[in-house]
Design a protein around this motif. Structure first.
Motif, PDB file in Angstrom:
ATOM      1  N   PRO A  54       0.797  -1.229   0.000  1.00 52.67           N
ATOM      2  CA  PRO A  54       0.000   0.000   0.000  1.00 52.67           C
ATOM      3  C   PRO A  54       0.830   1.280   0.000  1.00 52.67           C
ATOM      4  CG  PRO A  54       0.114  -0.859   2.219  1.00 52.67           C
ATOM      5  CD  PRO A  54       0.873  -1.829   1.347  1.00 52.67           C
ATOM      6  N   LEU A  55       0.243   2.302  -0.580  1.00 51.08           N
ATOM      7  CA  LEU A  55       0.770   3.653  -0.503  1.00 51.08           C
ATOM      8  C   LEU A  55       0.421   4.252   0.859  1.00 51.08           C
ATOM      9  CD1 LEU A  55       1.994   5.995  -2.355  1.00 51.08           C
ATOM     10  CD2 LEU A  55      -0.389   6.673  -2.699  1.00 51.08           C
ATOM     11  N   ASP A  56       1.307   5.098   1.378  1.00 50.25           N
ATOM     12  CA  ASP A  56       1.012   5.876   2.582  1.00 50.25           C
ATOM     13  C   ASP A  56       0.746   7.315   2.134  1.00 50.25           C
ATOM     14  OD1 ASP A  56       1.074   7.433   4.894  1.00 50.25           O
ATOM     15  OD2 ASP A  56       2.596   6.196   5.863  1.00 50.25           O
ATOM     16  N   PRO A  57      -0.518   7.683   1.902  1.00 53.28           N
ATOM     17  CA  PRO A  57      -0.817   8.997   1.329  1.00 53.28           C
ATOM     18  C   PRO A  57      -0.299  10.161   2.169  1.00 53.28           C
ATOM     19  CG  PRO A  57      -2.745   7.572   1.190  1.00 53.28           C
ATOM     20  CD  PRO A  57      -1.753   6.878   2.065  1.00 53.28           C
ATOM     21  N   ALA A  58      -0.340  10.020   3.501  1.00 49.77           N
ATOM     22  CA  ALA A  58       0.123  11.115   4.352  1.00 49.77           C
ATOM     23  C   ALA A  58       1.625  11.313   4.211  1.00 49.77           C
ATOM     24  CB  ALA A  58      -0.245  10.838   5.807  1.00 49.77           C
ATOM     25  N   LEU A  59       2.374  10.238   4.124  1.00 47.63           N
ATOM     26  CA  LEU A  59       3.818  10.349   3.938  1.00 47.63           C
ATOM     27  C   LEU A  59       4.135  10.963   2.586  1.00 47.63           C
ATOM     28  CD1 LEU A  59       6.641   9.752   5.047  1.00 47.63           C
ATOM     29  CD2 LEU A  59       6.459   7.448   4.058  1.00 47.63           C
ATOM     30  N   LEU A  60       3.439  10.527   1.555  1.00 46.12           N
ATOM     31  CA  LEU A  60       3.632  11.104   0.227  1.00 46.12           C
ATOM     32  C   LEU A  60       3.316  12.593   0.235  1.00 46.12           C
ATOM     33  CD1 LEU A  60       4.129  10.483  -2.858  1.00 46.12           C
ATOM     34  CD2 LEU A  60       1.647  10.329  -3.031  1.00 46.12           C
ATOM     35  N   ASP A  61       2.204  12.956   0.859  1.00 46.92           N
ATOM     36  CA  ASP A  61       1.762  14.341   0.861  1.00 46.92           C
ATOM     37  C   ASP A  61       2.756  15.260   1.564  1.00 46.92           C
ATOM     38  OD1 ASP A  61      -0.398  16.333   0.353  1.00 46.92           O
ATOM     39  OD2 ASP A  61      -0.488  16.400   2.532  1.00 46.92           O
ATOM     40  N   ALA A  62       3.481  14.732   2.529  1.00 48.17           N
ATOM     41  CA  ALA A  62       4.441  15.540   3.271  1.00 48.17           C
ATOM     42  C   ALA A  62       5.645  15.935   2.426  1.00 48.17           C
ATOM     43  CB  ALA A  62       4.906  14.783   4.517  1.00 48.17           C
ATOM     44  N   TYR A  63       5.891  15.214   1.342  1.00 47.86           N
ATOM     45  CA  TYR A  63       7.096  15.456   0.549  1.00 47.86           C
ATOM     46  C   TYR A  63       6.826  15.768  -0.922  1.00 47.86           C
ATOM     47  CZ  TYR A  63       9.807  13.780   4.505  1.00 47.86           C
ATOM     48  OH  TYR A  63      10.381  13.644   5.757  1.00 47.86           O
ATOM     49  N   VAL A 107       5.144  13.026 -11.481  1.00 46.73           N
ATOM     50  CA  VAL A 107       5.470  11.814 -10.737  1.00 46.73           C
ATOM     51  C   VAL A 107       5.597  10.628 -11.690  1.00 46.73           C
ATOM     52  CG1 VAL A 107       4.796  10.274  -8.866  1.00 46.73           C
ATOM     53  CG2 VAL A 107       4.195  12.704  -8.741  1.00 46.73           C
ATOM     54  N   LEU A 108       6.662   9.855 -11.528  1.00 45.13           N
ATOM     55  CA  LEU A 108       6.869   8.611 -12.263  1.00 45.13           C
ATOM     56  C   LEU A 108       6.631   7.445 -11.312  1.00 45.13           C
ATOM     57  CD1 LEU A 108       7.880   7.032 -14.775  1.00 45.13           C
ATOM     58  CD2 LEU A 108      10.184   7.208 -13.798  1.00 45.13           C
ATOM     59  N   ASP A 109       5.714   6.557 -11.670  1.00 49.63           N
ATOM     60  CA  ASP A 109       5.481   5.314 -10.928  1.00 49.63           C
ATOM     61  C   ASP A 109       6.216   4.215 -11.674  1.00 49.63           C
ATOM     62  OD1 ASP A 109       4.536   3.208  -9.419  1.00 49.63           O
ATOM     63  OD2 ASP A 109       2.460   3.380 -10.102  1.00 49.63           O
ATOM     64  N   TYR A 110       7.474   3.936 -11.239  1.00 50.64           N
ATOM     65  CA  TYR A 110       8.280   2.950 -11.954  1.00 50.64           C
ATOM     66  C   TYR A 110       7.971   1.545 -11.420  1.00 50.64           C
ATOM     67  CZ  TYR A 110      11.822   0.312 -14.192  1.00 50.64           C
ATOM     68  OH  TYR A 110      12.435  -0.638 -14.965  1.00 50.64           O
ATOM     69  N   TYR A 142      -0.103  -3.019 -13.160  1.00 54.42           N
ATOM     70  CA  TYR A 142      -1.363  -2.712 -13.852  1.00 54.42           C
ATOM     71  C   TYR A 142      -1.922  -1.351 -13.445  1.00 54.42           C
ATOM     72  CZ  TYR A 142      -3.260  -4.909  -9.572  1.00 54.42           C
ATOM     73  OH  TYR A 142      -3.544  -5.259  -8.275  1.00 54.42           O
ATOM     74  N   GLY A 143      -1.073  -0.491 -12.887  1.00 66.88           N
ATOM     75  CA  GLY A 143      -1.479   0.877 -12.620  1.00 66.88           C
ATOM     76  C   GLY A 143      -2.246   1.086 -11.335  1.00 66.88           C
ATOM     77  N   ARG A 144      -2.128   0.143 -10.406  1.00 69.12           N
ATOM     78  CA  ARG A 144      -2.882   0.248  -9.149  1.00 69.12           C
ATOM     79  C   ARG A 144      -2.540   1.546  -8.412  1.00 69.12           C
ATOM     80  NH1 ARG A 144      -1.483  -1.459  -3.708  1.00 69.12           N
ATOM     81  NH2 ARG A 144       0.557  -1.925  -4.603  1.00 69.12           N
ATOM     82  N   LEU A 145      -1.246   1.790  -8.164  1.00 69.62           N
ATOM     83  CA  LEU A 145      -0.859   2.997  -7.436  1.00 69.62           C
ATOM     84  C   LEU A 145      -0.918   4.230  -8.324  1.00 69.62           C
ATOM     85  CD1 LEU A 145       2.075   1.796  -5.166  1.00 69.62           C
ATOM     86  CD2 LEU A 145      -0.338   2.073  -4.601  1.00 69.62           C
ATOM     87  N   THR A 146      -0.672   4.062  -9.616  1.00 66.70           N
ATOM     88  CA  THR A 146      -0.819   5.186 -10.533  1.00 66.70           C
ATOM     89  C   THR A 146      -2.233   5.741 -10.452  1.00 66.70           C
ATOM     90  OG1 THR A 146       0.600   3.855 -11.994  1.00 66.70           O
ATOM     91  CG2 THR A 146      -0.197   5.944 -12.857  1.00 66.70           C
ATOM     92  N   ALA A 147      -3.204   4.839 -10.432  1.00 67.98           N
ATOM     93  CA  ALA A 147      -4.602   5.259 -10.317  1.00 67.98           C
ATOM     94  C   ALA A 147      -4.883   5.897  -8.957  1.00 67.98           C
ATOM     95  CB  ALA A 147      -5.523   4.066 -10.539  1.00 67.98           C
ATOM     96  N   GLU A 148      -4.296   5.350  -7.906  1.00 67.12           N
ATOM     97  CA  GLU A 148      -4.502   5.935  -6.580  1.00 67.12           C
ATOM     98  C   GLU A 148      -3.929   7.350  -6.523  1.00 67.12           C
ATOM     99  OE1 GLU A 148      -3.678   5.023  -1.836  1.00 67.12           O
ATOM    100  OE2 GLU A 148      -3.367   3.438  -3.334  1.00 67.12           O
ATOM    101  N   LEU A 149      -2.750   7.549  -7.110  1.00 66.06           N
ATOM    102  CA  LEU A 149      -2.165   8.894  -7.156  1.00 66.06           C
ATOM    103  C   LEU A 149      -3.089   9.864  -7.879  1.00 66.06           C
ATOM    104  CD1 LEU A 149       1.537   8.015  -7.995  1.00 66.06           C
ATOM    105  CD2 LEU A 149       0.717   9.001  -5.860  1.00 66.06           C
ATOM    106  N   GLY A 205      -6.261   9.635  -8.216  1.00 68.75           N
ATOM    107  CA  GLY A 205      -7.430   9.868  -7.375  1.00 68.75           C
ATOM    108  C   GLY A 205      -7.163  10.808  -6.224  1.00 68.75           C
ATOM    109  N   LEU A 206      -5.909  10.879  -5.785  1.00 69.68           N
ATOM    110  CA  LEU A 206      -5.530  11.795  -4.716  1.00 69.68           C
ATOM    111  C   LEU A 206      -5.302  13.214  -5.216  1.00 69.68           C
ATOM    112  CD1 LEU A 206      -3.040   9.501  -2.757  1.00 69.68           C
ATOM    113  CD2 LEU A 206      -5.260  10.312  -1.933  1.00 69.68           C
ATOM    114  N   GLY A 207      -5.363  13.402  -6.540  1.00 71.87           N
ATOM    115  CA  GLY A 207      -5.207  14.731  -7.086  1.00 71.87           C
ATOM    116  C   GLY A 207      -3.868  15.026  -7.716  1.00 71.87           C
ATOM    117  N   TYR A 208      -3.029  14.009  -7.859  1.00 71.79           N
ATOM    118  CA  TYR A 208      -1.761  14.192  -8.568  1.00 71.79           C
ATOM    119  C   TYR A 208      -2.061  14.110 -10.064  1.00 71.79           C
ATOM    120  CZ  TYR A 208       0.564  13.735  -4.088  1.00 71.79           C
ATOM    121  OH  TYR A 208       0.980  13.952  -2.790  1.00 71.79           O
TER     122      TYR A 208
END
Length: 229
Positions: free
Chosen positions: A23-32, A39-42, A46-53, A55-58
């Motif tokens: 899982p992604l930690d959205p609060a940790l990501l948001d802090a930095y 953003v590059l999701d290397y 199948y784009g699971r976290l890319t889609a989450e990013l 959805g978070l507004g990135y």
């Protein structure tokens, strides 16, 4: 997910149907990483976290993976995402093209030292000075199951921590200093560490290590001295 070419077959077949759970930690990501960051999701799979990013507004997110099957699945499941298959390096982006990069449960799928170094080094090229690499991966585990399989496969792969799964996958767990060292070698400085527990592809759980690292500016070149003569 990503894997070097020698192990790519798993991610084109059995692995491409897996449900990823790291899982992604959205609060940790948001802090930095601000919402406007490129953003590059290397190893996006199948784009699971890319889609989450997204959805978070990135709004400027791109996913890259070596697996054609995973990228095809991602395009079916998330048709609005920018997902690209890139089987080798260099990736088709300019130096410093991204403000941040994600490397989530990618190195665990890459058993070889040289392949791991190449991945993190390429992200060092692509993340601008002052930008951020958010790495999350699996360190060496201390339970009996993992200790047994580390020992069983150490001679075959030449690295303690590499193991095979019954469905044909090859994975690697790392000493934490190995992960920190890869970041340092690629020009990153670790800013934050977090530990926690995540689900694994086989339905178990494992400890994980999250590292937020900042890309350091290139060292200034010395000025030429005055001409003699």
């Amino acid at each position: 997910m990503t894997s070097p070419q020698g192990f790519l077959g798993f991610w084109e077949t059995t692995g491409s149907a897996k449900t990823f759970t790291h899982p992604l930690d959205p609060a940790l990501l948001d802090a930095y990483v601000p919402r406007g960051a490129r953003v590059l999701d290397y190893g996006c799979g199948y784009g699971r976290l890319t889609a989450e990013l997204a959805g978070l507004g990135y709004g400027a997110v791109r996913g890259v993976d070596v697996s054609a099957a995973l990228i095809a699945r991602g395009r079916r499941e998330h048709p609005g995402l920018e997902l690209m298959r890139c089987p080798g390096f260099p990736l088709p982006f300019e130096d410093g093209a991204f403000d941040a990069a994600l490397l989530f449960a990618v190195l665990t799928c890459v058993p070889g030292d040289a392949d791991q170094t190449a991945i993190v080094g390429e992200l060092g090229r692509l993340v601008r000075p002052g930008g951020v690499l958010y790495l999350s991966d699996v360190p060496l585990q201390n339970d009996a199951l993992n200790r047994e399989r580390y020992a069983r496969f150490a001679e075959r792969y030449g690295t303690y921590g590499v193991f095979e799964t019954p469905d044909g996958g090859v994975f690697r767990h790392h000493p934490p200093e190995r992960l920190r060292g890869l970041l340092r070698e690629a020009g990153f400085s670790v800013q934050k560490e977090r530990v926690g527990v995540v689900g694994t592809l086989d339905g178990r759980t494992a400890e994980r290590l999250q590292l937020i690292a900042r890309r350091e500016p290139a060292a200034p070149q010395p000025s030429p001295g005055p001409a003699s003569g």
